[in-house]
Design a protein around this motif. Sequence first.
Motif, PDB file in Angstrom:
ATOM      1  N   ALA A  52       0.821  -1.219   0.000  1.00  0.00           N
ATOM      2  CA  ALA A  52       0.000   0.000   0.000  1.00  0.00           C
ATOM      3  C   ALA A  52       0.851   1.263   0.000  1.00  0.00           C
ATOM      4  N   SER A  53       1.908   1.274   0.795  1.00  0.00           N
ATOM      5  CA  SER A  53       2.696   2.500   0.939  1.00  0.00           C
ATOM      6  C   SER A  53       3.531   2.813  -0.295  1.00  0.00           C
ATOM      7  N   LEU A  85      -7.800   9.959   0.107  1.00  0.00           N
ATOM      8  CA  LEU A  85      -7.714   9.284   1.392  1.00  0.00           C
ATOM      9  C   LEU A  85      -8.616   9.933   2.432  1.00  0.00           C
ATOM     10  N   ASN A 141      -9.100   1.316   8.844  1.00  0.00           N
ATOM     11  CA  ASN A 141      -8.160   0.647   9.730  1.00  0.00           C
ATOM     12  C   ASN A 141      -7.384  -0.518   9.162  1.00  0.00           C
ATOM     13  N   GLY A 150      -2.980  -0.945   4.482  1.00  0.00           N
ATOM     14  CA  GLY A 150      -3.253  -0.263   3.230  1.00  0.00           C
ATOM     15  C   GLY A 150      -4.380   0.707   3.456  1.00  0.00           C
ATOM     16  N   LEU A 151      -5.339   0.736   2.572  1.00  0.00           N
ATOM     17  CA  LEU A 151      -6.414   1.707   2.634  1.00  0.00           C
ATOM     18  C   LEU A 151      -7.751   1.018   2.499  1.00  0.00           C
ATOM     19  N   PHE A 192      -5.340  11.859   7.525  1.00  0.00           N
ATOM     20  CA  PHE A 192      -4.131  11.601   6.740  1.00  0.00           C
ATOM     21  C   PHE A 192      -3.381  12.914   6.585  1.00  0.00           C
ATOM     22  N   THR A 197       1.974   5.252  10.241  1.00  0.00           N
ATOM     23  CA  THR A 197       2.302   4.392   9.111  1.00  0.00           C
ATOM     24  C   THR A 197       2.128   5.154   7.810  1.00  0.00           C
ATOM     25  N   GLU A 198       2.938   4.826   6.830  1.00  0.00           N
ATOM     26  CA  GLU A 198       2.856   5.460   5.516  1.00  0.00           C
ATOM     27  C   GLU A 198       1.790   4.747   4.703  1.00  0.00           C
ATOM     28  N   ARG A 199       0.657   5.420   4.484  1.00  0.00           N
ATOM     29  CA  ARG A 199      -0.472   4.800   3.801  1.00  0.00           C
ATOM     30  C   ARG A 199      -0.279   4.779   2.285  1.00  0.00           C
ATOM     31  N   SER A 252      -0.556   8.422   8.419  1.00  0.00           N
ATOM     32  CA  SER A 252      -1.708   8.485   9.325  1.00  0.00           C
ATOM     33  C   SER A 252      -1.356   7.661  10.549  1.00  0.00           C
ATOM     34  N   SER A 302      -1.819   4.393  12.550  1.00  0.00           N
ATOM     35  CA  SER A 302      -2.059   3.076  11.971  1.00  0.00           C
ATOM     36  C   SER A 302      -3.476   2.587  12.225  1.00  0.00           C
TER      37      SER A 302
END
Length: 772
Positions: free
Chosen positions: A139-140, A149, A158, A161-162, A443, A489-491, A497, A499
Motif C-alpha cells: 500500500a505504501s 484518502l 483501519n 493499506g487503505l 491523513f 504508518t505510511e499509507r 496516518s 495506523s
Amino acid sequence: MAKRSLQASPTGIPQAKRAFALLGWTQENLAAEVNLKTRQPIWRFFTGQPVDRQVFMEICSVLDLDWREIADSPPVEFAEPGSRLDPAAISLDDLVETVRSQRREALEKKCGILQLLDIGRPVNLDDVYIDVNILEEIASQRWQSIEDLQSLAPSEFNRAGLGLIEEKQLSGMQAVETYAKLRVLGRPGTGKTTFLQYLAVQCNRGTFAADRVPVFLSLRDFAEYSRKIKSFDLFDYICQILGDCGEEDAANLSRLMGAGRLLLLLDGMDEVLNQDSTAVIREIRKFSEKYYQTQLVVTCRTALQKMQLRGFTDVEIAPFSQAQIAAFSKKWFTTLDGTTPQLGRVKANRFMEKLEQPENWQLRQLVVTPLFLHVACWIFQGEYQFPAKRTDFYKQGLDLLLSKWDKSRGIERDEIYHGFLLPQKIRLLSQLAAATFEKGEYFFEQRVVEQYIEDYLGNLPGVDPEPEELQVEGEAVLRAIETQHGLLTERARGIFSFSYLAFHEYFTARKIVASHNLRGLEKALEGLVNHISDPHWREVFLLTVAMLRSADALVQLMKQHIDVLLAQDPYLQEFLTWANDKSQTVPAQPKIATSRAFYLALAQSPRTAADFALASTLDQGMFLDAALDHLLIECAMEQSQDFACAHACGEAINNILVMVLDAGFYKALQQLKDQLPGVDETQGGSQRWWDEHYQNWTESLKQTVDTHRSVNKNWEFSADQQEILQSYYYANQLLIDCLNSKCEVTVAIRQEIEATLLLPQKELEAREWKGT
C-alpha cells in the motif's frame, strides 16, 4: 542413491540385542544416550523396522557395533558417524538428509517453541499458529492523493493499506513457493518472525521444501557476531550455526548452496542497528548474487522497505480475516486457558460473539494482527468479557507497543526517539493526534507531520533550536515512530496516518484530559463540546468521559450546549413543548425523558417510533399512539385509491380497539369502522364505496384521533430545521451514551440531566427558577 532410512536385518537384530543386554540399560537409557526424545526409534530398531539413517548409525555406534553388519542391504555411498563427508562420494539428496538429521532436533527446539507476551511458559508453535495471507501489492508504495484518502469513511480506515483489503491474497506458503527471493514486510506484531519459524519447522519435518536444508537466523545476532569479529560474512556465520567450520563441512555447505538446496530464513532486517545496517544489507546482496540458486526469505517492518534488496520481491502480511481470528481464538483458548478442546471452542465462540457486538467495532479493527488478538484473548479470559472501558484495552495495547514489545525480544534501538521516556512518547503522539484531529485530518503529508514533531522537539529542554537541526531530527523521529511500534504508518507515498483510527482518537482524548491545570482542562472541554454534533468526534467524547476522574463538568457542558441548539427557533420550541405535553399523559413512566424521546421520534419518523414502541417496555398509551399514527399514515395520509385499503383500515381499527380505554374514543372508532364495507361485499361494491367516501371518511378519522389523542399535528419542518433537529437528536443520544459508559458522574448530576433531557426552553427556565 542412498536410502534415507535403514533397518536391522534378521541376522543383525540378535547381535544388537546381545550388545544391548550387556550394557544392562533400558530402552529409555539408550534413547537418552542417542539424544532422542522418545524410545520409539529404539523399539523400531530392535524390531527390524525402518529408522532414520543417522539415528540407526548412532545407535550402532553406542552399542559398539558396525552398522554395516547390522543393517539390511547397507549402502556404501556415505561415511561412518563422526567422520567427514566427502562431497564427491555422496549424492545431493543424501547430503541434504544427513545435514537435516544432524540439525533436526536443534532446529525444532529453536523454531518450534514460542514465548508469548505475559504467558509464563513456552508454547508449541503448532498449538497457536495460524497460516498468514500475503498481499502482493504494498500500500505504501502506491501514488495516491491525500484528497482521496480523506474521503474514506471511518469503517474503511483501519485495515492494512487503505480501506478494506480487496486485493488478491495468497497464502504465505504460496508466496514462498512463487518467489525464490522474497522479502516479507509487516507492521509490528503481524507475525513475521513466527511465519519464518513456521517455514523452518515445516521444512525441518519434510512437509515443505523437503529437498532443502532449513537455516533460520536472526540478522540482529548476525550483526552483533560480525561486529565482534570485524567481518560480515554470512557464509561463515551459517557454518557457525550448523555447528562446525571445518574445511570439508564448508565444502558441503557450499555445494548445497550452489545447488539451491538451502532454505535460508533471515529474520528482522529492521532490528539491525544503524551502524551495522549497510554492511548487513551489502552482505545479503553479495550472498544472494553468489549463491543465486539458494532460496532466501527475509522479514522486515514495512517502514524500512526503502532499504532495497536487489532481486527480491516485496510482499506484505495481510490483516487477519474473520475466519483467521476465529481459528486463532479457538487455538488460544484451548492451549492457553487450560481447558479441554470442547470447552476451548465454547470460550472461543463466546469471544467471537462478544467481538461481533456493535459496540466493539473499534476493537474488531485492532485485533487483525496476532499481537493485538493475543492481548484481546488474554484480557477476555479473566471474566469472559472485554473491559467496560475501551480505554483500558487501548492503554494496555499502547504500553505494549511503546515499551514492552522490543524489550521482551531483546531489541535495542539507536535512533533519537529511543531516548524518549514513555510519558514523552505519549505527549508527542497526543499533541500530533489532537492537532490533526481538530482539523479533520486523518491523513497528513510527510512534511506536515514532521513539522508537528519539530514543534514538539523545539520546546524540549536541551534541544538545538536551529531549524536545520530540528528538521533532521523531525525526520528521524517520524521514521523511528513508524519503525519501532508502527503507530504512525505510511499509507501511500509520502502520506501518513495513525495506523489505527482508534489510536488517533485515543491520543486526541488523552491530550484533552492531560491539561496541566483546571483552567486548561475547562478550556479543553469547552473546545471538545463544540464538536458535539459531529459524528466523527463520537469516540473522542466517549474516551474522554471515561478517562476523566470526574466527568461532571463535561456532561454538564454537553447538556448546556444541547439545550441552546433549538433555543432560538419558536417553532422547534413549540415542537418540544408538544412532545413534553404528550409525555405527561403517560402514567407511571420511570424516566419521563423516554416518553419525550418517543413522541419526538413519532413526529419525525412514525415507522421507526412504532418499532421503538413495540420493542420497548413502554406504557400501553404509547403503544396505542404508535398504532394510531401507523393507521393515519397507511390509511389516510398516503391517499390510497385502492379498495383493499378499506379492508386494511378495518383490520387496523379492530386491533386498536382492544387498547382503547376511553369510552368516547372507543365509540367514535367503532362507528368509523362500521362505515367501511364488510368483508362479504363484492370487489366492485367495495371499490365504489371507497371512491365515493374515501375523502370524508379519512378526514373523520384524522379529526377523531386528533380530538382524543392528538397523535400527529402534521409538523412541517424546513430543511434547516430538519438538519438542526437531527443534530439535536444525535447530541442527546451521545450524552446518554456517555452517561451509560460507566464514567464517573455524581448521582445528583446524573439524575438532573436525565430529568431535563429534551425539555423546551421555558420548562428548563422554570426548573432553574424553582431551584433558586
